[in-house]
Structures are given as structure tokens and as C-alpha cells.
Design a protein around this motif. Sequence first.
Motif, PDB file in Angstrom:
ATOM      1  N   GLU A 233      45.610  73.273  12.857  1.00 46.82           N
ATOM      2  CA  GLU A 233      45.593  73.754  14.236  1.00 46.82           C
ATOM      3  C   GLU A 233      44.620  74.927  14.242  1.00 46.82           C
ATOM      4  O   GLU A 233      44.813  75.892  13.507  1.00 46.82           O
ATOM      5  CB  GLU A 233      47.007  74.204  14.613  1.00 46.82           C
TER       6      GLU A 233
ATOM      7  N   HIS B 232      46.987  66.566  13.288  1.00 46.34           N
ATOM      8  CA  HIS B 232      47.630  67.535  14.170  1.00 46.34           C
ATOM      9  C   HIS B 232      47.281  67.266  15.622  1.00 46.34           C
ATOM     10  O   HIS B 232      48.143  67.151  16.485  1.00 46.34           O
ATOM     11  CB  HIS B 232      47.247  68.976  13.791  1.00 46.34           C
TER      12      HIS B 232
ATOM     13  N   ASP C 168      51.039  66.056  16.295  1.00 45.51           N
ATOM     14  CA  ASP C 168      51.881  67.177  16.671  1.00 45.51           C
ATOM     15  C   ASP C 168      51.922  67.212  18.207  1.00 45.51           C
ATOM     16  O   ASP C 168      50.938  66.889  18.859  1.00 45.51           O
ATOM     17  CB  ASP C 168      51.225  68.459  16.141  1.00 45.51           C
TER      18      ASP C 168
ATOM     19  N   HIS D 192      51.716  69.631  20.038  1.00 43.46           N
ATOM     20  CA  HIS D 192      50.791  70.643  20.559  1.00 43.46           C
ATOM     21  C   HIS D 192      49.340  70.178  20.489  1.00 43.46           C
ATOM     22  O   HIS D 192      48.414  70.995  20.579  1.00 43.46           O
ATOM     23  CB  HIS D 192      50.966  71.963  19.803  1.00 43.46           C
TER      24      HIS D 192
ATOM     25  N   HIS E 239      59.500  71.479  15.291  1.00 44.98           N
ATOM     26  CA  HIS E 239      59.241  70.079  14.953  1.00 44.98           C
ATOM     27  C   HIS E 239      60.197  69.559  13.893  1.00 44.98           C
ATOM     28  O   HIS E 239      59.836  69.415  12.731  1.00 44.98           O
ATOM     29  CB  HIS E 239      57.795  69.926  14.488  1.00 44.98           C
TER      30      HIS E 239
ATOM     31  N   HIS F  39      58.968  77.610  14.582  1.00 49.56           N
ATOM     32  CA  HIS F  39      59.423  76.869  13.395  1.00 49.56           C
ATOM     33  C   HIS F  39      60.289  77.694  12.471  1.00 49.56           C
ATOM     34  O   HIS F  39      61.147  77.173  11.776  1.00 49.56           O
ATOM     35  CB  HIS F  39      58.221  76.306  12.650  1.00 49.56           C
TER      36      HIS F  39
HETATM   37 ZN   LIG Z   1      53.124  72.140  16.958  1.00 44.29          ZN
END
Ligand SMILES: [Zn+2]
Length: 503
Positions: free
Chosen positions: A18, A105, A139, A141, A163, A446
Motif C-alpha cells: 500500500e 493489495h 484488500d 482498501h 482484515h 489492525h
Molecule cells: Zn486494508
Amino acid sequence: MNVPSQRPRIAVGRLYHESNRLNPQPATADQFEIQRGEAVFECAGSTLGGIIRYLRQANVEILPLISVSGPPSGLVDHEFYQAIRKELVERIEASRPDAIILDLHGAAASTEIADLEGDLLAYLRRHVGPFVAIGIGLDLHAHLTDSMLENTDICIACKENPHSDVVECGMRAAELTLQVLRGDLRPVVISARVPMILPGAGETASGPLGEIHDRARELAAGTSGIVDISIYNVFRYADDYNIGQVVTVMTDGIVSLASQVAKDLAWAFWDNRERFVDDLFEIQDAFEIVRSQPANRPYVMADMGDRILAGAPGDSTVLLAEVLDHFAELRAALTITDAVSVKHAQDAGLGATVTLDVGGQISPGLSSRRITGKVIHLSDGAYTLAGPFHGGEASSLGAAAVVLVEERVFVLLTSKPGFSHDPAVFTSQGIDLKSVDFVVVKSGYHFAMNFKGIATPLLVSTPGVGYYRKGIFRYDKSRFWPEHDIDLKAIETKAFGGRSISR
Ligand SMILES: [Zn+2]
């Protein structure tokens, strides 16, 4: 219908990053864990782990490609990305798979391109042609782009933030890709995009996002032909055209209601936009809770502005300064990314007393802090994530040093930004979390999962490039609420897929 005559050959791999362009330090090769061949299989707690688990159960031939993953950080060095892309294609061409399933991702960007995964998938499709199925698990995001949807057969996201379901996401991506390969599924994907980000309230179990996921589950259960609904909450620091919340509805063949389902869920974002706010503690209030409510110690403070888990450098000294200057009775542990100070501590050696100006060298607008303390631990920074998120995976802080200041504050200096949402970052460096009143993590979501039962969470409003506030970051390409005035009159949908893989 395509029925492979032999055991299907499925290639698997991962490119997981990310990329926060506001972090001025590019993500170079040394910031990634890279596995090749059989070593790719050591990734149990991830989407890739789920892909492999499902494929093993399905008794197909699994062809490991390459796994490249690292903590979120700055933009990926473009030359490094190109080298990985080239290697991935060479490995695919050498193994000639029937399908490729990747853990991506979805919010990676290089120093030259804003949509890294879209570029990668278009490149892969050009090389393998139309008759190799491509499935990806993303992901939630992800900055989901049309290129990702155009160049894949299966594209789904995990459904939970934090997640907790990445393994399930990988298993589902593998299951659906095998169905496509067998000719049992002809995926059609409808996407609906809303030009907005979520300024806060990004957890999927509660609040407005929880309601939208509930509604999605209801619609999926009540509409025949729906195979998957994925809901993407775009990474807030990406800068690209078409930034937004995206809903994708995957159906088996054309289902006329799918477009309406996608639009309904997309409008739910827009209609609830004012409710997406976080409830953060101001710094002094958070410390006051730690001081005055000892029964809940240790606490885990999320340094929201310096979230490595959002690509910030992890070099903020704001909370360090607060505990040193104003809370002399509190014991703490925290990480600071500072390769130069690690080197100084190493040169001084174990047991030495050092005076260092730590942190504040990378993040724009932050400053370093002078500390004097004893070097109590030195290491190469290698550790294994405790999980559950990415549990069991090898990771690295780079060379690391622990300096104990005033016999009460453990300053863990790291050469690389680490996955500090995980307690193993501290315990692997000899820090007993029961011995401190609070620990600081560079994560906003997380950590709550990985520190569950270990520490009481506190989300703290701090400066830095890891937390969006209207008007403080520059966006050149993106236009979205609340940064810009958006007058949303209609939400359009787009359709992808509908082809079958036949040779
Ligand atoms: Zn994420």
C-alpha cells in the motif's frame, strides 16, 4: 465449455504493498520480503495463504511464482516494480499455467504510475492472452480501477476491516477462478463508483459501513445469480483519476438486477457520508486515561498520524515527547524509524549510554527528539508476525536497537518501518508488554485484532501523513468529497466480463 483434460495447473503469487505518496521515501527492494519457488507457500495468514489452502484441497497442480510483500510505505521504486513484473511474466511463461491467481493489495503505486496493479494486470493479460484465467484477491482498501476489472476474470476483495477474513478471501478467489476454468461460472461484474473517501469510521463491523455490509449480505442472499459483492473503501492517500468508493456485484451470466444492487449500495455511501467520522482522543486526553485508569493497563495507543499501516514513515516523536516531558510516572514502549540512530546505538554497543536525536527525519513537518538512555538490545530486526493478521509470516524491522530511557521508556529504533500493529514487533526485541503502561503502534485498525486480550486500545489524534484531514494534503488528479465540492446527480455503472475461457 472448457474441461481441462489433465489436472489444472494454477500459478500463484503475491505483490502486496500500500503506497503512500505523501511519504517522501520511496519503497525500495530492501523494504520487501521476497520469496521464490516453494518458499512462496509460507504465508498462511494472508490472502495468498487462502489461495494455496483452497488449491491444495482442490487437488490441482500449484505453480509458485513469486511473493513480494512489505509494510505500507512510500511509492514503490519504479525500477524495482518493473523488475518484479518482468520476473513474474518470465516465471508464468516458463510454467505455462491454465490460470493465475494473485494476492494483490490494490493500492500500490510506483514512483511513475498511480495504478500499479492495473498496469501489472494489463501487462500479464497481454502476455498470457485471453485463454488463461486470471483471478485476484484484493484488500478492501484497494483503489479499484477499470484496468483491474478489464484484465481479470475474478476480482474480489476481503470483506472485513480489520482484515480478519483475508484467508477466506483468498480461498474464495481460488474457488471462483477454478469454476471459471471448468466452465461452471461465467462472471459478469457490474461496478458503481462514488467520488468520495471515508474520512473515518472505516470499520466494517459497526457504524454506517457495518450497515452497508449488512445490506450487501441481504441483497446477495436475496438475489439469485449474485456470486459476490465486494465493497472497496479507497486508500485515502492515493492520487489518481476516479478515486472513490466502489461497489462490485459479480453475477453468473447477466443478471439484470445487478446494476440496481450496485447503485443502491453506492448511494448508501453518499447518503451517509456525513457519518463517516472517527472518534479519536486528543493526545492529552489519551495520556490522562492511561494515568488515571490503571486497571486497564497496558494500553495500546494508535498513533493515527504516523500509521505505518497507512504508509507513513513511522518516525514521529510526538507521543515519545509527551511521555518524557509530561508523564514521568508512566512506562512505555514505542517504535521509531531511524536507521542512523540504530547505527549509532550499534557503534556504541550493548550496555552503552547514548545520547541520540531520534526520528523526525522523514515525515514532513515533524521533528526529532533528543534522548539519553542505555542500549539494552541490538538485533538484525528479523521476526515472525504473531497474527492473526498475517500471523506466522516472516518480517523485518531492518537492523534494530532498543534504548531504555529513564529506566521506563523503551525506544525501539528500527532501520525500516515495521508492521507495528503486531505485538511480536516488541516481544521479538526483548520488550515484555506486561512491564509497560502503554505501547504505541503505528496502525489504526489492525492492531486491535493482533493486540486483542493483550492491551486496551486508544485511538489518538496525532500529526503526520497517515491520517486524512480535509485540506491538509495535496491532490493533483483526484476529485472527491469531502476534499472537493461534489454535486452528485447520478451514479453510473459499468459492466465487465461475460466471456468464457475456451480453447
Ligand atoms: Zn486494508
